[in-house]
Design a protein around this motif. Structure first.
Motif, PDB file in Angstrom:
ATOM      1  N   GLN A 107       0.830  -1.214   0.000  1.00 49.26           N
ATOM      2  CA  GLN A 107       0.000   0.000   0.000  1.00 49.26           C
ATOM      3  C   GLN A 107       0.861   1.259   0.000  1.00 49.26           C
ATOM      4  O   GLN A 107       0.582   2.222  -0.725  1.00 49.26           O
ATOM      5  CB  GLN A 107      -0.913  -0.007   1.221  1.00 49.26           C
ATOM      6  N   LYS A 108       1.929   1.245   0.808  1.00 52.60           N
ATOM      7  CA  LYS A 108       2.829   2.393   0.884  1.00 52.60           C
ATOM      8  C   LYS A 108       3.514   2.639  -0.461  1.00 52.60           C
ATOM      9  O   LYS A 108       3.621   3.779  -0.917  1.00 52.60           O
ATOM     10  CB  LYS A 108       3.876   2.152   1.970  1.00 52.60           C
ATOM     11  N   LEU A 109       3.970   1.564  -1.110  1.00 57.21           N
ATOM     12  CA  LEU A 109       4.657   1.703  -2.396  1.00 57.21           C
ATOM     13  C   LEU A 109       3.698   2.187  -3.476  1.00 57.21           C
ATOM     14  O   LEU A 109       4.068   3.000  -4.328  1.00 57.21           O
ATOM     15  CB  LEU A 109       5.290   0.373  -2.795  1.00 57.21           C
ATOM     16  N   THR A 110       2.477   1.687  -3.456  1.00 56.29           N
ATOM     17  CA  THR A 110       1.478   2.137  -4.433  1.00 56.29           C
ATOM     18  C   THR A 110       1.213   3.625  -4.282  1.00 56.29           C
ATOM     19  O   THR A 110       1.156   4.369  -5.270  1.00 56.29           O
ATOM     20  CB  THR A 110       0.170   1.343  -4.261  1.00 56.29           C
ATOM     21  N   GLU A 111       1.061   4.058  -3.054  1.00 54.89           N
ATOM     22  CA  GLU A 111       0.842   5.481  -2.795  1.00 54.89           C
ATOM     23  C   GLU A 111       2.034   6.309  -3.239  1.00 54.89           C
ATOM     24  O   GLU A 111       1.878   7.400  -3.816  1.00 54.89           O
ATOM     25  CB  GLU A 111       0.581   5.682  -1.301  1.00 54.89           C
ATOM     26  N   LEU A 112       3.247   5.806  -2.991  1.00 60.16           N
ATOM     27  CA  LEU A 112       4.473   6.504  -3.378  1.00 60.16           C
ATOM     28  C   LEU A 112       4.534   6.685  -4.885  1.00 60.16           C
ATOM     29  O   LEU A 112       4.848   7.776  -5.387  1.00 60.16           O
ATOM     30  CB  LEU A 112       5.686   5.717  -2.882  1.00 60.16           C
ATOM     31  N   ARG A 113       4.224   5.625  -5.638  1.00 62.67           N
ATOM     32  CA  ARG A 113       4.302   5.700  -7.098  1.00 62.67           C
ATOM     33  C   ARG A 113       3.207   6.598  -7.676  1.00 62.67           C
ATOM     34  O   ARG A 113       3.417   7.258  -8.691  1.00 62.67           O
ATOM     35  CB  ARG A 113       4.199   4.291  -7.692  1.00 62.67           C
ATOM     36  N   ARG A 114       2.050   6.598  -7.025  1.00 63.99           N
ATOM     37  CA  ARG A 114       0.938   7.405  -7.548  1.00 63.99           C
ATOM     38  C   ARG A 114       1.154   8.889  -7.328  1.00 63.99           C
ATOM     39  O   ARG A 114       0.734   9.708  -8.146  1.00 63.99           O
ATOM     40  CB  ARG A 114      -0.367   6.972  -6.878  1.00 63.99           C
TER      41      ARG A 114
END
Length: 350
Positions: A107-114
Motif C-alpha cells: 500500500q505504501k509503495l502504491t501510494e508513493l508511485r501514484r
C-alpha cells in the motif's frame, strides 16, 4: 538545484541478485568473502546466481538530473527498477526523501508511485483506445481526481510538452516523437517530485531524438524535478546530465560531472565511452585554468569559468586580425579570420 541537505534519493550498498533465496545467498557470500564485494559477486556467479546490481551507493540531490549509463546488460535499468521498487532489492538501503522504502508495504509503495514518482520508459505504453487527453489524465483518474480538474491538469501538461491541438487525437494518429511526448506528459500529470526515465528516446530517429532532448531540458529548466535518466548514449548523457554514473557488469565504476567523465576517466572502460567525444563541447574553462591573482594581461577576451573550451577558444580567436590564405603556387588568394576557423569547428547543439 536545491540546497536541501536531504537527498531526493540515497542508495547505500544496494544489491539486486537473481536466483532462488537470493537474499540468503548474498548474506552468505558476503560473509565468506569477508565483505569483499568483488569476491562475493564472483562467488554468487559460481553458484549460478546473477548479481545484476552490486553494492551500488550514490545520492541524487534535490532538483538534480542524474544520468546512469552503461552498455546493454550493465545493470542500469535493473538499478532504476530497484530504486523505484518495481524490483525489491536483495540487499542494501534505498531512501526517498530520507525515508527507507526497502520492505515498505504494498500500500505504501502504491501510494508513493501514484503521488511522488513519475516514470517514462522506452516503449510508450499508451492506451490505443484513449485520446491524448484521456491518456494523460489517466493517472489522475486512478487517484480519484474529478473529471473537470483532471482535464484541466492534462491540458496544462499537454501544453508543456508542445502538443496543443492534439488533445483529441489517438496514439495511432501520432508520430513516434509525439507519442513519447504523451508519455512524458502522462508521467507529469501527477506532478511527481522524482522522475525516472529509462531510455525514453532510444527508439526515435536522431533528429526527433535531439529535438526531444532539447524539449526535455526546457521542461526540466522550468520544473526542476529530481531525475534519474537511463541511457547507453554518451552524447545524450553529456548533453543532459548534472552528474553521470557509469556502470559495468552491475557495478558503478565512476560518478562525476560531464567534464570529469570526459577529462578524468577512472579507467579504460570509461575512457572508451568518451574517446570520440568532442571534449571542447563539454569541458569548461574552470577545468583547465591556472589559479591566479586576477591580474589582467594586455589581451582580455572576457572568458568565464563556465564557458566551454570551444567557446573560449572562439572568443580568444576574436582578438586576432584576418590572416592571408595562399593557393598551391603560394599566391595570396584571400584572407580568413581566426575566429571563423574556430567557429567552423563548433557543433550547433540547437
Amino acid at each position: 538545484m536545491s540546497t536541501s541537505d536531504t537527498p531526493a534519493i540515497a542508495c547505500r550498498n544496494l544489491w539486486q541478485v537473481f536466483g532462488p533465496s537470493a537474499d540468503k545467498a548474498l548474506t552468505e557470500a558476503l560473509a565468506r568473502s569477508g565483505g569483499d564485494t568483488n569476491a562475493a559477486a564472483a562467488d554468487l556467479r559460481a553458484l549460478g546466481y546473477i548479481p545484476a546490481v552490486q553494492d551500488a551507493s550514490f545520492e541524487v540531490r534535490e532538483g538534480e538530473l542524474f544520468v546512469i549509463m552503461g552498455l546493454s546488460g550493465s545493470g542500469k535499468s535493473t538499478l532504476v527498477r530497484c530504486i523505484s521498487q518495481l524490483l525489491p532489492g536483495t540487499g542494501g538501503e534505498i531512501r526517498i526523501d530520507g525515508e527507507n522504502v526497502v520492505g515498505a508495504s504494498k500500500q505504501k509503495l502504491t501510494e508513493l508511485r501514484r503521488r511522488k514518482l513519475g516514470m517514462v520508459f522506452q516503449h510508450f505504453g499508451l492506451f490505443p483506445h484513449m485520446t491524448v487527453a484521456e491518456n494523460v489524465a489517466y493517472p489522475l483518474k486512478v487517484q480519484g481526481v474529478g473529471r473537470k480538474e483532471r482535464r484541466a491538469r492534462a491540458q496544462e501538461v499537454i501544453s508543456l510538452v508542445g502538443l496543443d491541438g492534439r488533445e483529441e487525437s489517438f496514439p495511432r494518429q501520432l508520430s513516434g516523437g509525439q507519442r513519447q511526448r504523451v508519455g512524458i506528459a502522462r508521467s507529469l500529470a501527477v506532478n511527481p517530485d522524482i522522475w525516472f526515465l529509462d531510455e525514453p528516446f532510444s527508439a526515435l530517429d536522431p533528429l526527433i531524438r535531439r529535438q526531444l532532448q532539447d524539449e526535455f531540458l526546457r521542461i526540466q529548466g522550468s520544473l526542476r524535478k529530481s531525475i534519474v535518466f537511463i541511457t547507453h548514449d554518451i552524447a545524450e548523457a553529456l548533453k543532459l546530465a548534472d552528474r553521470i554514473a557509469i556502470m559495468r557488469d552491475g557495478k558503478i565504476v565512476q560518478i562525476g560531472t560531464p567534464t570529469e567523465i570526459v577529462l578524468q576517466p577512472v579507467d579504460d572502460y570509461v575512457r572508451e565511452f568518451s574517446k570520440d567525444v568532442a571534449k571542447g563541447r563539454h569541458a569548461r574553462v574552470a577545468s583547465v585554468m591556472q589559479a591566479g591573482d586576477g591580474t589582467r594581461g594586455p589581451d582580455d577576451p572576457g572568458l568565464t569559468t563556465s564557458m566551454t573550451l570551444d567557446a573560449a577558444l572562439a572568443r580568444c580567436m576574436e582578438l586576432y586580425q584576418p590572416v592571408p590564405v595562399r593557393d598551391a603556387s603560394g599566391a595570396i588568394v584571400g584572407t580568413v579570420n581566426p575566429s571563423d576557423l574556430a567557429a567552423a569547428l563548433q557543433v550547433d547543439d540547437a
